[in-house]
Design a protein around this motif. Sequence first.
Motif, PDB file in Angstrom:
ATOM      1  N   UNK A 109       0.829  -1.199   0.000  1.00 55.73           N
ATOM      2  CA  UNK A 109       0.000   0.000   0.000  1.00 55.73           C
ATOM      3  C   UNK A 109       0.863   1.248   0.000  1.00 55.73           C
ATOM      4  N   UNK A 110       0.627   2.110  -0.981  1.00 57.14           N
ATOM      5  CA  UNK A 110       1.233   3.433  -1.031  1.00 57.14           C
ATOM      6  C   UNK A 110       0.118   4.420  -1.335  1.00 57.14           C
ATOM      7  N   UNK A 111      -0.145   5.348  -0.420  1.00 62.50           N
ATOM      8  CA  UNK A 111      -1.279   6.250  -0.588  1.00 62.50           C
ATOM      9  C   UNK A 111      -1.089   7.161  -1.790  1.00 62.50           C
ATOM     10  N   UNK A 112      -2.104   7.191  -2.668  1.00 59.03           N
ATOM     11  CA  UNK A 112      -2.073   7.986  -3.892  1.00 59.03           C
ATOM     12  C   UNK A 112      -2.886   9.271  -3.789  1.00 59.03           C
ATOM     13  N   UNK A 113      -3.870   9.278  -2.892  1.00 57.05           N
ATOM     14  CA  UNK A 113      -4.750  10.441  -2.769  1.00 57.05           C
ATOM     15  C   UNK A 113      -5.298  10.499  -1.354  1.00 57.05           C
ATOM     16  N   UNK A 114      -5.748  11.683  -0.954  1.00 56.79           N
ATOM     17  CA  UNK A 114      -6.366  11.807   0.366  1.00 56.79           C
ATOM     18  C   UNK A 114      -7.847  12.148   0.262  1.00 56.79           C
ATOM     19  N   UNK A 115      -8.416  11.948  -0.927  1.00 53.78           N
ATOM     20  CA  UNK A 115      -9.840  12.275  -1.136  1.00 53.78           C
ATOM     21  C   UNK A 115     -10.542  11.103  -1.808  1.00 53.78           C
ATOM     22  N   UNK A 116     -11.694  10.748  -1.264  1.00 52.94           N
ATOM     23  CA  UNK A 116     -12.507   9.662  -1.797  1.00 52.94           C
ATOM     24  C   UNK A 116     -13.954  10.135  -1.876  1.00 52.94           C
ATOM     25  N   UNK A 117     -14.622   9.833  -2.987  1.00 56.07           N
ATOM     26  CA  UNK A 117     -16.062  10.097  -3.116  1.00 56.07           C
ATOM     27  C   UNK A 117     -16.796   8.762  -3.070  1.00 56.07           C
ATOM     28  N   UNK A 118     -17.882   8.721  -2.308  1.00 59.11           N
ATOM     29  CA  UNK A 118     -18.633   7.490  -2.168  1.00 59.11           C
ATOM     30  C   UNK A 118     -20.116   7.823  -1.995  1.00 59.11           C
ATOM     31  N   UNK A 119     -20.975   7.039  -2.601  1.00 65.09           N
ATOM     32  CA  UNK A 119     -22.412   7.301  -2.533  1.00 65.09           C
ATOM     33  C   UNK A 119     -22.928   7.091  -1.110  1.00 65.09           C
ATOM     34  N   UNK A 120     -23.824   7.966  -0.704  1.00 58.74           N
ATOM     35  CA  UNK A 120     -24.353   7.897   0.647  1.00 58.74           C
ATOM     36  C   UNK A 120     -25.474   6.897   0.832  1.00 58.74           C
ATOM     37  N   UNK A 121     -26.051   6.405  -0.277  1.00 56.90           N
ATOM     38  CA  UNK A 121     -27.214   5.519  -0.149  1.00 56.90           C
ATOM     39  C   UNK A 121     -26.845   4.045  -0.176  1.00 56.90           C
TER      40      UNK A 121
END
Length: 432
Positions: free
Chosen positions: A154-166
């Motif tokens: 694991x090597x972190x590529x981003x600090x932002x994730x979008x995910x559906x709330x439903x």
Amino acid sequence: MKHNITLTKQGKSANGTIQLTGSKSECNRALLIEALSDGKVKVENISDAADTVTLAGILKPEINDQRSEISSDRSLTSNLQSQTSEVNIGPAGTAMRFLTAYYAIGNQGVVLTGSERMKQRPIGILVDALRTLGAEISYEEKDGYPPIRLSGNFTQKTDKISIKGNISSQYITALLLIAPKLPQGLEVHIEGDLTSRPYVEMTLAMLKQAGIQYNWNDNVIAIAHQPYQETTLLVEPDWSAASYWYSIAALSDEAELFLPGLTSYSLQGDSVITEIMASFGITSVFKDGGVHLKKETKPLLRTEFDMIKCPDLAQTVIVICAALGHEATFTGLETLKIKETDRVLALQTELAKMGVKLIEENEVYRLDCSGRFIPQQMFVGTYDDHRMAMAFAPLAIIIPELEIEDADVVEKSYPAFWTDLEKVGFFSKAKV
């Protein structure tokens, strides 16, 4: 080997004290926090629910491995000897979601698998999010479903994730639990309305108890990289389990029950059962270190129930309404179709045995009790779902002989359920 039981009940009263096991929802979160805290966080009042025993057996190998549901060929220990281990979590859905995130950021190769039903429950949304973060995950059989292989790189590529709330709140919770350990921290952007919001609030509250700071503005939850603080997380008794005692009180002519350890300021969203059941004449008084339930005569007027924030209560409330012949409508049941079974279909099938229909109309579910009758005998299929067994069990108060399929299924969340029923006058007999 599966076995059925036959339930009977003498009289229509329920009186006594019932000590409930620790909350499965709280405990599973606490165990992940403990595992990620580098020894700084301890957990007390660990639930004896099978799902939690499974998770504890994986994360805390010193906890009586023989009690766990983990496959006997599992070689996972705190010091891995092999490059890749197989971890079989059986039917434990929460464990699958939480461990997927846990192992995704670790440094050991793991194949996560489970029961046949688990292989039918989607995991793709969480896997996609973790891949975006930098995890290496592949599917062993069908894309989007367990079993999955996590490489341990694991090597972190981003600090932002979008995910559906439903979707299932467990996906969001899994990401939030690992956020403090990510080198760059994490911002979770929730798209649309958030399903089961109380479960996300529970996660954040428990992280805060362990010293983790967060910001939640509009639809963005941000957690920076930060260390845990030394603390002990005390797990409250399970409000989901309490709901079945509210059901028993509602179907009884007279009931006075005491459930120790439950509080009016619970982290658990299912504590809303106190408000729901007030409509059924059940008063909740918090004193003596717990909650006292009492049945009072009261007309049942409420006809609309939104279960979006408490889907695990849906079966209980729907069955109560059906048993009382109370026609009501229900919303917020979307996630029930991807649980241990398709709970909507299971409810429709079993309620039909007493002449009640649960009709779906554009995500609104309506109970039609026009053909309702009370049979002398009834067989309840449980579909490998603990909540089906426990939601229907109180019907023994009004049905003289109630046979429940696969009685051991309750071990998933409430192993002492049948024993506790006997304390208030239910009788159970193994069906040969």
